[in-house]
Scaffold this active site. Structure first.
Site, PDB file in Angstrom:
ATOM      1  CE  LYS A  32      -2.305   1.770   3.682  1.00 30.15           C
ATOM      2  NZ  LYS A  32      -2.547   3.204   3.694  1.00 30.15           N
ATOM      3  CG  ASP A  59      -5.261   4.148   1.725  1.00 33.92           C
ATOM      4  OD1 ASP A  59      -6.418   4.507   1.430  1.00 33.92           O
ATOM      5  OD2 ASP A  59      -4.878   3.973   2.901  1.00 33.92           O
ATOM      6  CE  LYS A  61      -7.988   5.898   4.422  1.00 33.59           C
ATOM      7  NZ  LYS A  61      -6.520   5.681   4.384  1.00 33.59           N
ATOM      8  CG  ASP A  64     -12.109  17.433  -4.517  1.00 34.59           C
ATOM      9  OD1 ASP A  64     -12.973  18.290  -4.798  1.00 34.59           O
ATOM     10  OD2 ASP A  64     -10.908  17.717  -4.372  1.00 34.59           O
ATOM     11  CB  THR A 117      -9.938   1.288  11.618  1.00 35.10           C
ATOM     12  OG1 THR A 117      -8.857   1.814  10.839  1.00 35.10           O
ATOM     13  CG2 THR A 117     -10.632   0.193  10.852  1.00 35.10           C
ATOM     14  NE  ARG A 211       0.670   2.713  13.119  1.00 35.01           N
ATOM     15  CZ  ARG A 211      -0.231   3.588  13.542  1.00 35.01           C
ATOM     16  NH1 ARG A 211       0.155   4.617  14.276  1.00 35.01           N
ATOM     17  NH2 ARG A 211      -1.505   3.457  13.228  1.00 35.01           N
TER      18      ARG A 211
HETATM   19  O1  C5P Z   1      -0.048   0.976  11.201  1.00 39.18           O
HETATM   20  P1  C5P Z   1      -1.450   0.524  10.945  1.00 39.18           P
HETATM   21  O2  C5P Z   1      -1.551  -0.972  10.678  1.00 39.18           O
HETATM   22  O3  C5P Z   1      -2.439   1.019  11.950  1.00 39.18           O
HETATM   23  O4  C5P Z   1      -1.782   1.217   9.565  1.00 39.18           O
HETATM   24  C1  C5P Z   1      -3.038   1.099   8.957  1.00 39.18           C
HETATM   25  C2  C5P Z   1      -2.952   1.590   7.561  1.00 39.18           C
HETATM   26  O5  C5P Z   1      -4.232   1.443   6.957  1.00 39.18           O
HETATM   27  C3  C5P Z   1      -2.588   3.064   7.457  1.00 39.18           C
HETATM   28  O6  C5P Z   1      -1.762   3.206   6.309  1.00 39.18           O
HETATM   29  C4  C5P Z   1      -3.903   3.771   7.239  1.00 39.18           C
HETATM   30  O7  C5P Z   1      -3.775   4.903   6.410  1.00 39.18           O
HETATM   31  C5  C5P Z   1      -4.735   2.697   6.536  1.00 39.18           C
HETATM   32  N1  C5P Z   1      -6.171   2.777   6.738  1.00 39.18           N
HETATM   33  C6  C5P Z   1      -6.761   2.792   7.997  1.00 39.18           C
HETATM   34  N2  C5P Z   1      -8.115   2.913   8.123  1.00 39.18           N
HETATM   35  C7  C5P Z   1      -8.882   2.989   7.046  1.00 39.18           C
HETATM   36  C8  C5P Z   1      -8.305   2.938   5.771  1.00 39.18           C
HETATM   37  C9  C5P Z   1      -6.923   2.822   5.652  1.00 39.18           C
HETATM   38  O8  C5P Z   1      -6.062   2.676   9.000  1.00 39.18           O
HETATM   39  N3  C5P Z   1     -10.197   3.046   7.168  1.00 39.18           N
END
Ligand code: C5P
Length: 230
Positions: A32, A59, A61, A64, A117, A211
């Site tokens: 991603k 990603d 998002k 607009d 989330t 992460r």
């Molecule tokens: O580090 P972590 O696993 O929390 O990262 C989640 C990834 O998923 C981030 O890159 C974030 O931008 C993406 N994401 C998210 N929630 C969403 C859509 C994408 O956390 N609804």
């Protein structure tokens, strides 16, 4: 039913991103690229990941006016990315424009983000002036319905809501689950997390892991552990 893991290249330079891609090697074939990396590195990092034989999920998002989103998604599809995101709250016309911009959805699928989330019920209620007792799962289904009607490939939702989305829409709507943590893992800024096993059991087609892998001392081992739970 398989769940494909996508590793989030949430780093600030293309060197750090490609080091991670090379480090994971054959163990991960889907990455991603998000706001930080794309803003810093531009499309070249996408081409570098693709040159290593891996797929890219862009990603950004988009949220607009329809014409602008259609153009953004069209440009993303032209880069050969497999998945792009837009916000479901952009509305039906914007979602339809995104789908039109993607062209043949077999090549670049539009995913509509339902409720981030990182948001809990209280934040959703205050941002949208809703009842603080609102049910996030109902909101996710409501937004997924709008997105499905517009013809999107799938939706993004938490692992807690993925089961209801799958129950309602079956295989007609792909589900991607971010906010994935191993049992007891740090939450960071996420509010509604799920384990890889929970997401897979709920029927997620994809999980995004950031992460939990990028911050691990042994990134390959961290990915291996996540795969074992799917
Ligand atoms: O580090 P972590 O696993 O929390 O990262 C989640 C990834 O998923 C981030 O890159 C974030 O931008 C993406 N994401 C998210 N929630 C969403 C859509 C994408 O956390 N609804």
């Amino acid at each position: 039913m398989t769940t494909t893991p996508i590793v989030a290249l949430d780093v600030s330079t293309s060197k750090a991103a490609l080091d991670l891609v090379d480090d994971l090697g054959e163990a991960c074939r889907f990455f991603k690229v998000g706001a930080e990396l794309f803003t810093a590195s531009g499309p070249s990092v996408i081409r570098e990941v693709q040159a290593r034989g891996a797929e890219v999920f862009l990603d950004l998002k988009y949220h607009d006016i329809p014409n602008t989103v259609a153009g953004g998604v069209r440009a993303a599809a032209a880069l050969g990315v497999r998945l792009v995101t837009v916000h479901a709250v952009g509305g039906p016309a914007m979602l339809r424009a995104a789908v039109d911009g993607a062209g043949d959805q077999g090549r670049c699928g539009v995913l509509a983000v339902t409720i981030l989330t990182s948001l809990g019920a209280a934040e959703v209620a205050s941002s949208w002036r809703r009842d603080p007792g609102l049910c996030i799962e109902d909101e996710v289904i409501r937004l997924a319905e709008i997105a499905k009607e517009a013809g999107v490939f799938g939706v993004v939702c938490s692992g807690k809501d993925a089961g209801s989305v799958k129950q309602r829409f079956g295989s007609s709507l792909a589900v991607l689950v971010p906010g994935v943590r191993s049992e007891g893992g740090a939450m960071h800024d996420q509010a509604r997390v799920s384990t890889p096993a929970e997401a897979a059991a709920a029927g997620a087609d994809y999980i995004v892991v950031g992460r939990a892998i990028t911050g691990a001392p042994d990134r390959r081992a961290a990915l291996r552990q996540i795969r074992q739970q799917l």
